[in-house]
Design an enzyme around this catalytic site. Structure first.
Site, PDB file in Angstrom:
ATOM      1  N   LYS A 114       5.656   6.660  -2.449  1.00 43.11           N
ATOM      2  CA  LYS A 114       4.490   6.442  -1.578  1.00 43.11           C
ATOM      3  C   LYS A 114       4.238   7.623  -0.663  1.00 43.11           C
ATOM      4  O   LYS A 114       3.088   7.972  -0.401  1.00 43.11           O
ATOM      5  CB  LYS A 114       4.683   5.166  -0.743  1.00 43.11           C
ATOM      6  CG  LYS A 114       4.537   3.889  -1.567  1.00 43.11           C
ATOM      7  CD  LYS A 114       4.438   2.665  -0.667  1.00 43.11           C
ATOM      8  CE  LYS A 114       4.289   1.388  -1.487  1.00 43.11           C
ATOM      9  NZ  LYS A 114       4.295   0.189  -0.645  1.00 43.11           N
ATOM     10  N   LYS A 197       0.122  -2.244 -15.775  1.00 45.92           N
ATOM     11  CA  LYS A 197      -0.050  -3.550 -15.130  1.00 45.92           C
ATOM     12  C   LYS A 197      -1.353  -3.625 -14.341  1.00 45.92           C
ATOM     13  O   LYS A 197      -1.845  -2.621 -13.834  1.00 45.92           O
ATOM     14  CB  LYS A 197       1.162  -3.905 -14.275  1.00 45.92           C
ATOM     15  CG  LYS A 197       1.276  -3.221 -12.942  1.00 45.92           C
ATOM     16  CD  LYS A 197       2.408  -3.876 -12.131  1.00 45.92           C
ATOM     17  CE  LYS A 197       2.125  -3.686 -10.645  1.00 45.92           C
ATOM     18  NZ  LYS A 197       2.811  -4.545  -9.736  1.00 45.92           N
ATOM     19  N   LYS A 200      -4.044  -3.540  -7.821  1.00 43.30           N
ATOM     20  CA  LYS A 200      -5.181  -3.243  -6.940  1.00 43.30           C
ATOM     21  C   LYS A 200      -5.346  -1.746  -6.726  1.00 43.30           C
ATOM     22  O   LYS A 200      -6.442  -1.273  -6.535  1.00 43.30           O
ATOM     23  CB  LYS A 200      -5.051  -3.968  -5.607  1.00 43.30           C
ATOM     24  CG  LYS A 200      -3.874  -3.527  -4.773  1.00 43.30           C
ATOM     25  CD  LYS A 200      -3.892  -4.129  -3.389  1.00 43.30           C
ATOM     26  CE  LYS A 200      -2.628  -3.770  -2.634  1.00 43.30           C
ATOM     27  NZ  LYS A 200      -1.501  -4.647  -2.924  1.00 43.30           N
TER      28      LYS A 200
HETATM   29  P1  ADP Z   1      -0.413  -4.608  -6.545  1.00 39.74           P
HETATM   30  O1  ADP Z   1       0.591  -4.210  -7.591  1.00 39.74           O
HETATM   31  O2  ADP Z   1      -1.736  -4.946  -7.117  1.00 39.74           O
HETATM   32  O3  ADP Z   1      -0.452  -3.610  -5.401  1.00 39.74           O
HETATM   33  P2  ADP Z   1       1.320  -6.118  -4.874  1.00 39.74           P
HETATM   34  O4  ADP Z   1       2.287  -5.028  -5.038  1.00 39.74           O
HETATM   35  O5  ADP Z   1       0.726  -6.368  -3.533  1.00 39.74           O
HETATM   36  O6  ADP Z   1       0.137  -5.952  -5.931  1.00 39.74           O
HETATM   37  O7  ADP Z   1       1.995  -7.448  -5.433  1.00 39.74           O
HETATM   38  C1  ADP Z   1       2.037  -8.701  -4.807  1.00 39.74           C
HETATM   39  C2  ADP Z   1       2.796  -9.627  -5.725  1.00 39.74           C
HETATM   40  O8  ADP Z   1       2.097  -9.810  -6.963  1.00 39.74           O
HETATM   41  C3  ADP Z   1       4.184  -9.116  -6.110  1.00 39.74           C
HETATM   42  O9  ADP Z   1       5.073 -10.210  -6.139  1.00 39.74           O
HETATM   43  C4  ADP Z   1       3.986  -8.547  -7.490  1.00 39.74           C
HETATM   44  O10 ADP Z   1       5.161  -8.608  -8.263  1.00 39.74           O
HETATM   45  C5  ADP Z   1       2.917  -9.461  -8.068  1.00 39.74           C
HETATM   46  N1  ADP Z   1       2.097  -8.737  -9.044  1.00 39.74           N
HETATM   47  C6  ADP Z   1       1.261  -7.712  -8.769  1.00 39.74           C
HETATM   48  N2  ADP Z   1       0.644  -7.284  -9.884  1.00 39.74           N
HETATM   49  C7  ADP Z   1       1.103  -8.053 -10.904  1.00 39.74           C
HETATM   50  C8  ADP Z   1       0.838  -8.121 -12.313  1.00 39.74           C
HETATM   51  N3  ADP Z   1      -0.032  -7.287 -12.879  1.00 39.74           N
HETATM   52  N4  ADP Z   1       1.467  -9.050 -13.053  1.00 39.74           N
HETATM   53  C9  ADP Z   1       2.348  -9.895 -12.476  1.00 39.74           C
HETATM   54  N5  ADP Z   1       2.646  -9.892 -11.173  1.00 39.74           N
HETATM   55  C10 ADP Z   1       2.034  -8.992 -10.377  1.00 39.74           C
HETATM   56 NA    NA Z   2       2.395  -2.802  -5.880  1.00 35.43          NA
END
Ligand code: ADP
Ligand code: NA
Length: 330
Positions: A114, A197, A200
């Site tokens: 990051k 995956k 966001k």
């Molecule tokens: P992002 O990856 O979109 O930034 P976050 O890191 O805020 O999302 O993730 C919040 C929660 O959602 C975590 O527990 C993460 O493991 C789950 N998560 C995020 N993206 C996915 C995905 N594509 N498939 C399954 N779980 C996900």
């Molecule tokens: Na993330």
């Protein structure tokens, strides 16, 4: 027997949760309400490490809570609260930061990633120490289990190390939490780039389904999802990642098995699958959106839910902090 206590948090860093957040995380939170003594936290303290707008943050925190309730969290079955409402998180975070080695914190891979992305001028000390605050989040509640994805494993290891270190130096204070491996976590991939995956930060607008977006838009995205060469509907994440992702979503939303779906779509084309899944998705999100709106339209009610949640959280966290302060010599 006492139910295992679980602690999990989600950052209020988007205007809407996406389908991956629901199927990969929140859905399990809902299930664990019935099997665990569950503490769920919208971690707004963690959402200010990279620069933010106060109004946007406040709104996202409330929208996150409203969505969690709309998706099935029940404040009578779990403890749902906002991190900044419970001052013990920051207080214990400071104490733990004083038993964390600088080099130890510097080894966190997520910080390296990051901070490299943000550049040195935008990298805050808060971003550096955030895994220590995360340790406080967990240890305050004497959590037995913490659901973790791969990217959070190292942070949970740090939490365990800090708990052990504190206990050894100052006397038994913290329970040592374990990783909770969720059996059927769906990994949802990007609809336009099905080998990465859904995320966001990384997905293109058409690759991600936001729960609060216009359902017609979501339906369109499903219908224009990248599928694979060939025409047969098979579950093969290696060779047919696009179709497999659609099947995963379909199965999760309908609580059906992949095999059951494969049987239904035997001999039929991708178009049929997409059309039906688009409908399933729209039927799923519509009531979620309605319930989310209802919570947001009644701010007094939401405040009340959060006040009760914070009170339940503090009943545990204040006790742990008092013991930690006592043991450390305050
Ligand atoms: P992002 O990856 O979109 O930034 P976050 O890191 O805020 O999302 O993730 C919040 C929660 O959602 C975590 O527990 C993460 O493991 C789950 N998560 C995020 N993206 C996915 C995905 N594509 N498939 C399954 N779980 C996900
Ligand atoms: Na993330």
């Amino acid at each position: 027997a006492r139910r295992p206590r679980v602690l999990s948090g989600i950052q209020p860093t988007a205007d809407s949760f996406h389908l991956g957040n629901y199927l990969g995380a929140v859905r399990n939170w809902v299930a664990m309400q019935n099997t665990h003594d569950a503490f769920y936290c919208v971690v707004d303290l963690h959402a200010i490490t990279m620069g933010h707008d106060p109004k946007v943050l406040r709104n996202r925190t409330r929208v996150s809570v409203a969505q969690l309730l709309a998706l099935g969290l029940d404040p009578d079955l779990c403890t749902l609260f906002v991190q900044s409402h419970v001052p013990e998180h920051a207080q214990l975070g400071w104490v733990l930061s004083c038993i964390t080695g600088f080099g130890e914190a510097g080894r966190m891979v997520q910080f390296k990633d990051k901070s490299a992305k943000a550049g040195q001028d935008s990298t805050t000390v808060g971003l550096f120490t955030y895994p220590i605050l995360q340790a406080a989040d967990i240890l305050l509640y004497q959590a037995d289990q913490v659901p973790v994805g791969e990217d959070q494993r190292q942070h949970l290891e740090l939490t365990r190390d800090l708990a052990q270190r504190f206990n050894t130096r100052f006397g038994k204070t913290f329970n040592i939490p374990s990783a909770y491996i969720v059996k059927d976590t769906a990994k949802i991939t990007d609809l336009q780039d099905p080998t990465s995956k859904m995320s966001k930060s990384a997905s293109s607008p058409n690759g991600i389904i936001e729960l609060l977006e216009d359902p017609a838009r979501s339906a369109k995205k499903i219908k224009s999802a990248v599928t694979d060469t060939g025409r047969e509907i098979l579950f093969d994440e290696e060779n047919k990642p696009g179709v497999s992702n659609l099947l995963t979503i379909y199965a999760a939303l309908t609580k059906r098995t992949i095999d059951d779906l494969l049987e239904q779509y035997d001999g039929r084309g991708y178009g049929d699958l997409k059309k039906d899944l688009a409908e399933v998705l729209v039927e799923f999100v519509k009531p979620v959106q309605e319930r989310t709106r209802a919570y947001l339209d009644d701010p007094g009610q939401l405040d009340k839910i959060l006040a009760i949640g914070a009170e339940k959280a503090r009943a545990v966290s204040a006790d742990t902090l008092a013991r930690a302060y006592q043991n450390v010599g305050f």
